[in-house]
Design an enzyme around this catalytic site. Structure first.
Site, short mmCIF file in Angstrom:
data_model
loop_
_atom_site.label_atom_id
_atom_site.label_comp_id
_atom_site.label_asym_id
_atom_site.label_seq_id
_atom_site.Cartn_x
_atom_site.Cartn_y
_atom_site.Cartn_z
N GLU A 1 -31.68 26.36 16.46
CA GLU A 1 -31.24 26.73 15.10
C GLU A 1 -30.67 28.14 15.04
O GLU A 1 -30.13 28.55 14.01
CB GLU A 1 -32.41 26.60 14.13
CG GLU A 1 -32.62 25.20 13.59
CD GLU A 1 -33.10 24.22 14.64
OE1 GLU A 1 -32.74 23.03 14.55
OE2 GLU A 1 -33.82 24.64 15.57
N ASN B 1 -31.01 19.41 18.95
CA ASN B 1 -29.73 19.31 18.26
C ASN B 1 -28.69 20.20 18.92
O ASN B 1 -29.00 21.26 19.48
CB ASN B 1 -29.89 19.71 16.79
CG ASN B 1 -30.55 21.07 16.63
OD1 ASN B 1 -31.74 21.21 16.91
ND2 ASN B 1 -29.81 22.07 16.20
N ASP C 1 -29.38 16.37 12.74
CA ASP C 1 -30.48 17.10 13.39
C ASP C 1 -31.48 16.14 14.03
O ASP C 1 -32.68 16.27 13.87
CB ASP C 1 -31.20 18.03 12.41
CG ASP C 1 -32.21 18.93 13.13
OD1 ASP C 1 -31.86 19.47 14.19
OD2 ASP C 1 -33.34 19.09 12.64
#
Length: 604
Positions: A198, A282, A324
């Site tokens: 992230e 992801n 995701d």
């Protein structure tokens, strides 16, 4: 209270309970039956195959209702306690959430501490962790307890004295890197991976020398083949995963350098094939409009040779992931009969909602069916390996895509499942939730969130948000499920006593019949449970069951807040926690708690 749902009532009624299950395990191939932990728990999943199956049976479906708590002990830490203890000999080892202390409990004097090791973690890492400051546990080998610290340090500690043997720094929190996963020790090597997708980090796995911590090899999960350790022996089963430098050419420009695809979940190993398996996260920024292409090797499963790091095959479960759907869930190694023939397989229930049964040697998809609600795709085409994506469910910048199921939490998140060779079933902690999703333009600045997404959780279909699902991976169908009001975030333990243990965000610790799903034992503890139960033999030779309590701000958002309440109240860089908090679900009043705990249960 959970409600049981049977996929086949007739099969459930015909079960003869524990006796039939024990007979069944005696008739299974030795390779499957041997994949259980004995009196000790020395590796994160109990076995290197990842089964989380205990061969102990003193506690069983006939007597588990009488379980009592032997002792509980504080960890003196807050935040989510997501891992599991180790038990070696007469000592239990507990790794806490940040600051990641290692506590050795004396099992000869239950609840007392032999020693505590403090790694001196860099507090800067606390502020860049994506989704709570967690640790998923340690591994044991060569007289050492080995684990990762949030600040990307891996440490080895003498299991007897508590003295540090070695430490090595593997990443840089100032660039967004952290480490939360539990190592796997194979052939004198410590296998580890990083977190931080992230924040636009580039995912990798490494093998460290168990004796001194020095790096033996390092493989990236994006980039040119030479850096991903893809060579002439790399033979993916599907055409979509074949080609040169796909870790570069399936990305726009140089975005693969911020391509996420970290390895923050569970590693497993097949001793027969000498392959270890892991899934990737992801592919960096959540906004798929910014990264056209398949974005390899995000949302993929790798099979590698642990001695060299060389990739043997890879399978991308969700090409061009726009939801995701990390593939970091465990891939359990087992022997199953598929289509009438015995196969060595991987059982992997993915965030994307499908339960995959793969050939462990080649990566071929043998079974792929929906475990929970998945509106983003119709099915997985076993001929091509591709998911059949529903076009209107592909998110695009500039519009809101509605009613995507599952959410970024997945049908199954990081909480690990268990496999019982007695029943042939995989027991899956599941989440039942949908969301609206809007990709947003994102700007990459090293060490800051690189996501580009806004999302809104919707009321759960059917009125419940969690399940324990008994999954038949050989057939791709449910056997039964137990519904729970809130998502099931704890790991699962299966035992030779025909039992399955798990915990809930409503603070219940439960044991159910592994054949029928009937709840036989439950007790409510002081905080929600996101840890993973284990079984072991105490110094007196009798069986114990242990589990952590304590939840932080993300999973705790479903339960009315962190417990202990002193846990961090912020949301971290991910939009998930903020979206969860807006649901305003609640597990009811919580007793005052000052620390996470380890609880141990026994028969009277």
């Amino acid at each position: 209270m959970g409600a049981i749902r049977f996929a086949c009532e007739a099969e459930a009624r015909s079960s003869s309970g524990l006796a039939a299950a024990v007979l069944a395990v005696l008739l299974l191939p030795v390779t499957a039956a041997a994949q259980g932990a004995g009196g000790e728990w020395t590796t994160p999943s109990g076995t290197v195959q990842g089964t989380r199956f205990s061969e102990l049976s003193q506690i069983n479906s006939a007597n588990v209702a009488s379980l009592v708590e032997e002792f509980s002990a504080p960890t003196n830490a807050v935040a989510s306690h997501e891992g599991q203890p180790l038990v070696i000999g007469r000592t239990m080892y507990v790794v806490t959430p940040f600051p990641n202390k290692l506590i050795a409990f004396d099992l000869d004097s239950p609840g007392s501490v032999r020693w505590t090791y403090t790694p001196g973690a860099d507090v800067y890492a606390h502020g860049v962790a994506c989704c709570d400051t967690v640790n998923r546990g340690a591994a044991y080998g060569d007289g050492k307890i080995v684990y990762n610290v949030l600040d990307t340090t891996t440490v080895a500690v003498d299991a007897v004295t508590g003295k540090e043997v070695w430490r090595v720094k593997l990443g840089d929190p100032h660039r967004g890197e952290t480490m939360t996963m539990s190592p796997l020790i194979i052939n004198g090597k410590v296998l580890v991976g990083n977190s931080g997708a992230e924040l636009g980090v580039r995912g990798w796995v490494q093998a460290l020398n168990l004796k001194n911590g020095k790096t033996i090899w390092k493989a990236y999960n994006t980039g040119p083949d030479a850096e991903v350790l893809i060579g002439p022996n790399f033979k993916p089963h599907y055409a979509k995963d074949q080609g040169t430098d796909l870790g570069v050419t399936t990305w726009p420009g140089t975005l693969w350098q911020q391509g996420g695809s970290t390895a923050w979940g569970w590693f497993t190993y097949d001793p027969t094939l000498n392959l270890f398996y892991y899934g990737t996260a992801n592919p960096g920024v959540w906004n798929p409009s910014m990264r056209k292409g398949d974005n390899k090797w995000g949302a993929s499963i790798f099979a590698r040779n642990p001695d060299t790091g060389e990739a043997v095959w890879a399978y991308q479960l969700t090409p061009h992931d726009g939801w995701d759907y990390d593939a970091i869930s465990e891939s359990i190694v087992a022997d199953l009969k598929i289509g009438g023939f015995p196969r060595r397989v991987l059982m992997h229930v993915d965030k994307n909602g499908f339960g995959y049964t793969l050939d462990a040697k080649t990566g071929e998809v043998l079974v792929a069916e929906k475990v929970g609600l998945a509106t983003w795709a119709q099915k997985v085409d076993r001929t091509t390996g591709e998911p059949k994506v529903i076009s209107e469910m592909r998110p695009h910048q500039g519009r809101i895509t509605e009613n995507i199921c599952p959410t970024p939490l997945g049908v199954k998140e990081f909480a690990p499942s268990a496999f019982s060779p007695l029943t042939g079933l995989q027991y899956v902690p599941a989440i039942n939730a949908c969301n609206n999703f809007e990709p947003l333009k994102a700007l990459y600045i090293a060490g800051t969130p690189f996501m580009g997404a806004d999302l809104e959780f919707l009321p759960p279909p059917g009125g419940y948000m969690g399940e324990l699902v008994a999954w038949n991976a050989a057939k791709g169908e449910r056997a039964w499920s137990v519904t729970e009001t809130l998502p099931v975030y704890s790991g699962v333990l299966a035992t030779a006593g025909n039992l399955v243990f798990y915990g809930t965000l409503e603070r219940w610790f439960k044991a159910v019949d592994a054949t029928t799903g009937s709840v036989i034992f439950q007790t409510q503890l002081e905080c929600p449970i996101v840890g993973n139960p284990i079984a072991y033999s105490a110094p007196d030779g009798t069986q114990r069951i242990a589990v952590y309590t304590g939840v932080g701000y993300l999973a705790g958002g479903f339960a009315g807040g962190p417990c202990p309440a002193a846990a961090q109240q912020g949301h971290g860089p991910s939009p998930l926690a903020a979206a969860v908090a807006k649901l305003k679900t609640n597990a009811g009043p919580k007793p005052d708690a000052e620390s996470g705990m380890v609880h141990v249960f026994k028969l009277p």
